[in-house]
Design an enzyme around this catalytic site. Sequence first.
Site, PDB file in Angstrom:
ATOM      1  N   LYS A 174     -19.054  -2.186  -0.662  1.00  0.00           N
ATOM      2  CA  LYS A 174     -18.325  -1.220   0.166  1.00  0.00           C
ATOM      3  C   LYS A 174     -18.753   0.170  -0.266  1.00  0.00           C
ATOM      4  O   LYS A 174     -19.232   0.367  -1.387  1.00  0.00           O
ATOM      5  CB  LYS A 174     -16.813  -1.378  -0.046  1.00  0.00           C
ATOM      6  CG  LYS A 174     -15.989  -0.815   1.081  1.00  0.00           C
ATOM      7  CD  LYS A 174     -15.901  -1.786   2.233  1.00  0.00           C
ATOM      8  CE  LYS A 174     -15.092  -1.269   3.385  1.00  0.00           C
ATOM      9  NZ  LYS A 174     -14.861  -2.317   4.383  1.00  0.00           N
TER      10      LYS A 174
HETATM   11  P1  NAD Z   1     -10.957   3.384  12.815  1.00  0.00           P
HETATM   12  O1  NAD Z   1     -11.281   4.608  12.070  1.00  0.00           O
HETATM   13  O2  NAD Z   1     -11.710   3.082  14.058  1.00  0.00           O
HETATM   14  O3  NAD Z   1      -9.385   3.338  13.154  1.00  0.00           O
HETATM   15  C1  NAD Z   1      -8.409   3.541  12.188  1.00  0.00           C
HETATM   16  C2  NAD Z   1      -7.068   3.650  12.886  1.00  0.00           C
HETATM   17  O4  NAD Z   1      -6.037   3.690  11.900  1.00  0.00           O
HETATM   18  C3  NAD Z   1      -6.922   4.905  13.737  1.00  0.00           C
HETATM   19  O5  NAD Z   1      -6.260   4.588  14.945  1.00  0.00           O
HETATM   20  C4  NAD Z   1      -6.045   5.802  12.887  1.00  0.00           C
HETATM   21  O6  NAD Z   1      -5.300   6.728  13.644  1.00  0.00           O
HETATM   22  C5  NAD Z   1      -5.153   4.769  12.235  1.00  0.00           C
HETATM   23  N1  NAD Z   1      -4.504   5.263  11.019  1.00  0.00           N
HETATM   24  C6  NAD Z   1      -5.061   5.915   9.984  1.00  0.00           C
HETATM   25  N2  NAD Z   1      -4.126   6.237   9.080  1.00  0.00           N
HETATM   26  C7  NAD Z   1      -2.960   5.769   9.559  1.00  0.00           C
HETATM   27  C8  NAD Z   1      -1.631   5.799   9.089  1.00  0.00           C
HETATM   28  N3  NAD Z   1      -1.323   6.368   7.941  1.00  0.00           N
HETATM   29  N4  NAD Z   1      -0.656   5.229   9.853  1.00  0.00           N
HETATM   30  C9  NAD Z   1      -0.956   4.649  11.034  1.00  0.00           C
HETATM   31  N5  NAD Z   1      -2.192   4.600  11.534  1.00  0.00           N
HETATM   32  C10 NAD Z   1      -3.190   5.153  10.798  1.00  0.00           C
HETATM   33  O7  NAD Z   1     -11.121   2.193  11.754  1.00  0.00           O
HETATM   34  P2  NAD Z   1     -11.358   0.653  12.057  1.00  0.00           P
HETATM   35  O8  NAD Z   1     -12.811   0.382  11.958  1.00  0.00           O
HETATM   36  O9  NAD Z   1     -10.614   0.244  13.269  1.00  0.00           O
HETATM   37  O10 NAD Z   1     -10.705  -0.012  10.758  1.00  0.00           O
HETATM   38  C11 NAD Z   1      -9.318  -0.271  10.670  1.00  0.00           C
HETATM   39  C12 NAD Z   1      -9.055  -1.260   9.545  1.00  0.00           C
HETATM   40  O11 NAD Z   1      -9.796  -2.459   9.792  1.00  0.00           O
HETATM   41  C13 NAD Z   1      -9.484  -0.796   8.160  1.00  0.00           C
HETATM   42  O12 NAD Z   1      -8.622  -1.344   7.198  1.00  0.00           O
HETATM   43  C14 NAD Z   1     -10.865  -1.414   8.004  1.00  0.00           C
HETATM   44  O13 NAD Z   1     -11.247  -1.561   6.645  1.00  0.00           O
HETATM   45  C15 NAD Z   1     -10.633  -2.751   8.666  1.00  0.00           C
HETATM   46  N6  NAD Z   1     -11.834  -3.426   9.134  1.00  0.00           N
HETATM   47  C16 NAD Z   1     -12.681  -2.838  10.018  1.00  0.00           C
HETATM   48  C17 NAD Z   1     -13.804  -3.539  10.465  1.00  0.00           C
HETATM   49  C18 NAD Z   1     -14.734  -2.973  11.500  1.00  0.00           C
HETATM   50  O14 NAD Z   1     -15.587  -3.722  11.984  1.00  0.00           O
HETATM   51  N7  NAD Z   1     -14.620  -1.725  11.889  1.00  0.00           N
HETATM   52  C19 NAD Z   1     -14.057  -4.832   9.989  1.00  0.00           C
HETATM   53  C20 NAD Z   1     -13.162  -5.409   9.092  1.00  0.00           C
HETATM   54  C21 NAD Z   1     -12.050  -4.709   8.666  1.00  0.00           C
END
Ligand code: NAD
Length: 488
Positions: A174
């Site tokens: 990561k």
């Molecule tokens: P992103 O940046 O596209 O979206 C993040 C979202 O979380 C946004 O809507 C933001 O407003 C919201 N957010 C941030 N802080 C917040 C808070 N304090 N309270 C409420 N909402 C909040 O990110 P993403 O890629 O969608 O990732 C989201 C989660 O999924 C993370 O934990 C990431 O590690 C995990 N994840 C992502 C992927 C991927 O393919 N992108 C894969 C596996 C896991």
Amino acid sequence: MDRKRRNNGEITPVSKSREWKLLYHEPGRPGLEEGSEYRGLCMYCELRKTCALPRPEGGVWRCENYIAMLRKVSLYEKVVKQLEEAVDVVHFDRDICKILAATMNELIVNFPVKMDDGGIKILTGYRVQHNNALGPYKGGLRFHHSVDIDEVRALAILMTWKSAITNIPFGGAKGGIQLDPAEFSAGEMEKITRRFTYALGNNIGPEYDIPAPDVNTNPQIMAWILDTYMSTMTPNERNRCSHVVTGKPIESGGSQGRNKATGQGIVFLIEKWAKDHGFNLKGATYIVQGFGNVGSWAARLMKKKGSKLIAVEDVTGAISNSGGIDADDLADYVKDKGGVLDYPKAKPVDHETFFSTKADIFIPCALENQITTETAQMLDVKLVAEGANSPTDPTGDVILQRKKIDVIPDILCNSGGVIVSYFEWLQNKRSEFWDLEEVDRKLYKKIIEAYERVRDTAEKFKVDWRKAAYIAAISKLEKVYKERGIFP
Ligand code: NAD
């Protein structure tokens, strides 16, 4: 073993060694039968305590003191504790667990970037490579002000487990940069991304360590990383390294279905859970926290199943509409406005109201530690499908178990992203382009196999699904280490 036995049979530790705890928890010991109440020492408790927490299903006995202690630990320590809990159930080889608790390589880079106003800013970036026993290091890059070495370590470890339970030939890594993207222009973000990639140098590579999108990073950022990396190669090598990152735009070598992959995987798993529980998704209600890549795709794909989105929270605020929120319409709004705040077709609600919304399914897709003692108590749902990494803290976890809320744990639930990243990597290596139907079909097969692996492990060891997912992952890594031995 350093201990003394009292007259009443209670065992008092005079050492904090784990050996003592393991011995004490030999399965089948009198007094530790399923569901029994035991006034004595918690198997994990570092303090000597008399607690009366009914033993939850499976072989786990944790007291409030242990939970309170966990609340104070860092994300990395929490992930290692989860590893130890799984080890306690199955008695994995302790030497191999020592290897798995440590990260292999940790890189911290400080690099200067020229800002739009002509000033120079020094930024700090991280890449942690946890383990590559199963294949090249693999894991996302996060751009967020919370990014630090501890968080990146923990998330790198979760990636190793994710690759292991889904049976894909990757290890875990990561990375990220500690910044708030809202403070930088698009041009500055490009320069930051390119300078960070340059600073990482050969510490990433298509056969060595392959980044992907995570919080606040996206296909555009992957394209800049690819371009920067390619630019440092000789002309001969340049077209052989497009698989140095996954989650790229399609035109730059990305895969069909990668953008929605994590959300798609979540919905495949929810469907499977619904089928296994005789639950009808048509008309079922769901709430989503985080409406970025993962949350918005999960919400949109749930809509296709006929389910009704009734509340959403993101970093800008929370909204609710018991009559239903159109996930596609909300996604367009968020794309335009940057968040759900002031969405005109729902009413604004506070954090507590969001978490108290009665629904069938909760899909957390934001950051870690959102389901806590307080919020878990508020939740009124049947299933939590963990789209985010580590969204539930240990206290929240215990409350979910007590409330008998099913959990599809993060390392299984959000593994669709890394599975389709693997497909993208394969397509790049073979110069192939698979269509969406093929990608979705292969994703479905892999993720459902992982679901069944976790379900069967939970049944076999009589543990909750989170522990089962860890056990399934660690079993695979233990086998590999035993077969290969330790060099030299
Ligand atoms: P992103 O940046 O596209 O979206 C993040 C979202 O979380 C946004 O809507 C933001 O407003 C919201 N957010 C941030 N802080 C917040 C808070 N304090 N309270 C409420 N909402 C909040 O990110 P993403 O890629 O969608 O990732 C989201 C989660 O999924 C993370 O934990 C990431 O590690 C995990 N994840 C992502 C992927 C991927 O393919 N992108 C894969 C596996 C896991």
